[in-house]
Design a protein around this motif. Sequence first.
Motif, mmCIF file in Angstrom:
data_model
loop_
_atom_site.group_PDB
_atom_site.id
_atom_site.type_symbol
_atom_site.label_atom_id
_atom_site.label_comp_id
_atom_site.label_asym_id
_atom_site.label_seq_id
_atom_site.Cartn_x
_atom_site.Cartn_y
_atom_site.Cartn_z
ATOM 1 N N SER A 59 -3.688 5.505 -4.561
ATOM 2 C CA SER A 59 -3.684 5.185 -5.992
ATOM 3 C C SER A 59 -4.056 3.726 -6.249
ATOM 4 N N LEU A 60 -5.150 3.525 -6.996
ATOM 5 C CA LEU A 60 -5.543 2.147 -7.349
ATOM 6 C C LEU A 60 -4.531 1.498 -8.295
ATOM 7 N N PRO A 61 -4.133 2.190 -9.387
ATOM 8 C CA PRO A 61 -3.111 1.558 -10.257
ATOM 9 C C PRO A 61 -1.817 1.322 -9.486
ATOM 10 N N GLY A 62 -1.538 2.214 -8.533
ATOM 11 C CA GLY A 62 -0.339 2.071 -7.704
ATOM 12 C C GLY A 62 -0.397 0.793 -6.880
ATOM 13 N N ALA A 63 -1.564 0.503 -6.312
ATOM 14 C CA ALA A 63 -1.719 -0.714 -5.509
ATOM 15 C C ALA A 63 -1.464 -1.953 -6.361
ATOM 16 N N VAL A 64 -1.988 -1.910 -7.600
ATOM 17 C CA VAL A 64 -1.824 -3.070 -8.499
ATOM 18 C C VAL A 64 -0.350 -3.239 -8.872
ATOM 19 N N ALA A 65 0.260 -2.130 -9.296
ATOM 20 C CA ALA A 65 1.674 -2.204 -9.707
ATOM 21 C C ALA A 65 2.550 -2.638 -8.535
ATOM 22 N N ALA A 66 2.321 -2.023 -7.361
ATOM 23 C CA ALA A 66 3.148 -2.358 -6.197
ATOM 24 C C ALA A 66 2.948 -3.816 -5.775
ATOM 25 N N GLY A 67 1.698 -4.291 -5.865
ATOM 26 C CA GLY A 67 1.412 -5.691 -5.520
ATOM 27 C C GLY A 67 2.232 -6.641 -6.375
ATOM 28 N N VAL A 102 0.840 -1.206 0.000
ATOM 29 C CA VAL A 102 0.000 0.000 0.000
ATOM 30 C C VAL A 102 0.877 1.259 0.000
ATOM 31 N N ILE A 103 1.903 1.232 0.826
ATOM 32 C CA ILE A 103 2.793 2.396 0.922
ATOM 33 C C ILE A 103 3.571 2.582 -0.386
ATOM 34 N N LEU A 104 4.067 1.473 -0.926
ATOM 35 C CA LEU A 104 4.859 1.551 -2.151
ATOM 36 C C LEU A 104 4.034 2.107 -3.310
ATOM 37 N N GLY A 105 2.802 1.637 -3.418
ATOM 38 C CA GLY A 105 1.960 2.068 -4.531
ATOM 39 C C GLY A 105 1.519 3.516 -4.404
ATOM 40 N N GLY A 106 1.534 4.006 -3.196
ATOM 41 C CA GLY A 106 0.960 5.339 -2.962
ATOM 42 C C GLY A 106 -0.394 5.092 -2.343
ATOM 43 N N LEU A 107 -0.604 5.667 -1.165
ATOM 44 C CA LEU A 107 -1.790 5.300 -0.386
ATOM 45 C C LEU A 107 -3.115 5.546 -1.103
#
Lengths: 408, 297
Positions: free
Chosen positions: B237-245, B230-235
């Motif tokens: 950002s939905l695309p951020g969560a996907v990419a970070a996951g 969650v932190i890596l993606g940006g708290l």
Amino acid sequence: MKTKKISIWLVVAAAALMLAAPGSAMAGEVYKTALSLAITGPTSDAGNPYSKGVEDYFRYVNDMNLLGDDTVDCTIRDDKYETAITKRNFEEFLDMGIVFYLNYSTGSTLALKRDFEEVEMPTLPASYHAGNIEGSDYIFLPIASYSAQNIGLAEYVVDHHEGGTPKVAMYVHPSAFGREPVKDVEKAIEAGLDIEIVETVEHGQDLDVTGMLQRWRSKGVQYVISQTVQSPVATMLKGANILGLVAQSFGEKGKITFLGAHYTGGNDLVALAGDAAENFYWTTSFITTSESSAGADAQLDLAERYGRDEKTANSHNYAAGILVAEITTEVIKRAKAKGKEITRENLYKELLDMNGMNAFYSQTAVGPVTYSKDDQQGVDTLQLYVVQDGEFRAEGKPFISEYPEKIK
Amino acid sequence: MTYFFQLVVSGIVVGSIYALAAIGFVLIYKSSRVLNLAHGQLIAAGAYITYTLTVYCHIPIYLSFVLSMILMFFLAMSVERIFLRRLIGEPIISVIMVTIGLMSIIDGVIYLTPYGSENLSFPSFLPSQPIVFQGIYISYTQVAGVVITFLLIGVFSWFFRKSTVGISMRAVSDDQMASMSIGISVPRVFGLAWATAGLTAAAAGGILGNIVGLNFDTLHAFGIIVFPVVILGGLDSLPGAVAAGIIMGLIQQFASGYLDGNWGLSGTASLLPYIVLLVILLFKPHGLFGTHEIERV
């Protein structure tokens, strides 16, 4: 007239007292014991049936008058697997005047070791960590230590492996409970046990261990010995099953045979891993209810008597709870038979005398319980089981691992 | 190369589950700026509801999965209505403390049921034999997990970009006062964010339960494990969560496959995601895709 009435009342009261007096003498003694364990929180999947085993066996002792008119009062408290709570519970148990104590986790047993020594409290933990009894006179392991179990599995591998030195990976819990037995396996290797430990992996809370399994395959690992709890083993077995790595028979070439000590196996492993648990080899000192025996019948009868569900009735942790309650009852019974007062000191002496002709035979264990000044490990005997069609089946005869004596 | 691609496949499988779980955090944070620390408990609750419907109510598992998401939608909405609605306008730390309390309450409720201390697994509903392609193995359950995850991510992306409610939620996330001035009900948006997070938690719980089995410790710990994602993606950002996951899943598998067990290294699969997280945060303090807010005074 008034004096006469008072006299009559006094006579009646005295008669009532006389009638009541023998009754209260017949009510017998109440021996206080206690158990602190994780009924909720981490490892409660083991703690819950364990507490029921203890509770049911003591109820049985009291209901069947196994100690005559005397009864056992065992207070069971949840410590949520937190050592601070266990310590608080233990202090309260001391205030209650307990004469025997049952503990649970490795962490709390190690943390309270000095307390047990100070108050000279005979203690049986549910943790079979060899370190529990190091430097302790009052802690007694109910069954073979994790070290003995892991070495026993390694010995079985050596005895049944074909072609060269078997390559083994150790998959362990990231704690003293997981790490310490590996050191003893390494000592056994130094003493001549012919296996090669390719890797020791302390697992995390992984969803998938494909990377680890791939690595092991590339390094030619043939056997994996696990010293942890069921959940990470189930994840590993599921991953190995997907990759087609699980040996279908012991030591199958090009595949990996998975083995594990006491807390890795049992019905919970099958519940978590499903079909992936097939051909998993497990060792413990307890009988299982999937194998017909007098002990299995006794365990199932006890569970039925006190309305336990099927899952509890068939749990090896329920059997483990029964065993510690049986040992406690047995030392009280023996002390009573010798006309001794039931105190910590006398129960401790009875534990130390439990050997040779005085060994105790429990129905839930695969061998006798023996203790002495030099032996604080109860059931030395182990039984190997293998999962077949979703049930643990005995593989070979009960055995005692040899190397623990050699590395002492 | 098979070795490499097997790690890629496994990394994507694990990463997509991380992503689905992370979306729950993002949805709530995006609309209300609250970090829900009880999300792991919602994941566990979702898994157990699916199991109960499947095993005890004899409802087919795919239907149980959908019903569980609907139930969790309303359950999470109720949680917001009962515990959090009255905290609107209060300091964020108070709200976070409430989510910690919520964590203990849900833990306690689950421990009151047999689920708190039992190990279970879902009945098999897909073939147990894996799919093998060019020497790479993947189970049907894993494929189903990845497909459902990406399907849900697609639906949520559309929802936030195209639907009126989704756009309202984004507006509230950007500026609550401005949103209220144009007639958006901020409390309703908060309720909806919690409800949607409950829905994703149920989906993550169902998939997770099918892959690793049902053990309460494992399930509720997942809420914490997914936190670096969650932190890596940006708290927010939905695309951020996907990419970070996906990134985290791949890092773990590569670390496990190439680093652990070599050169005396061990446990890098657990450690490396945190190191990567720290390094990225040094250069991008709001995460890979998080909103960089500039406040003018």
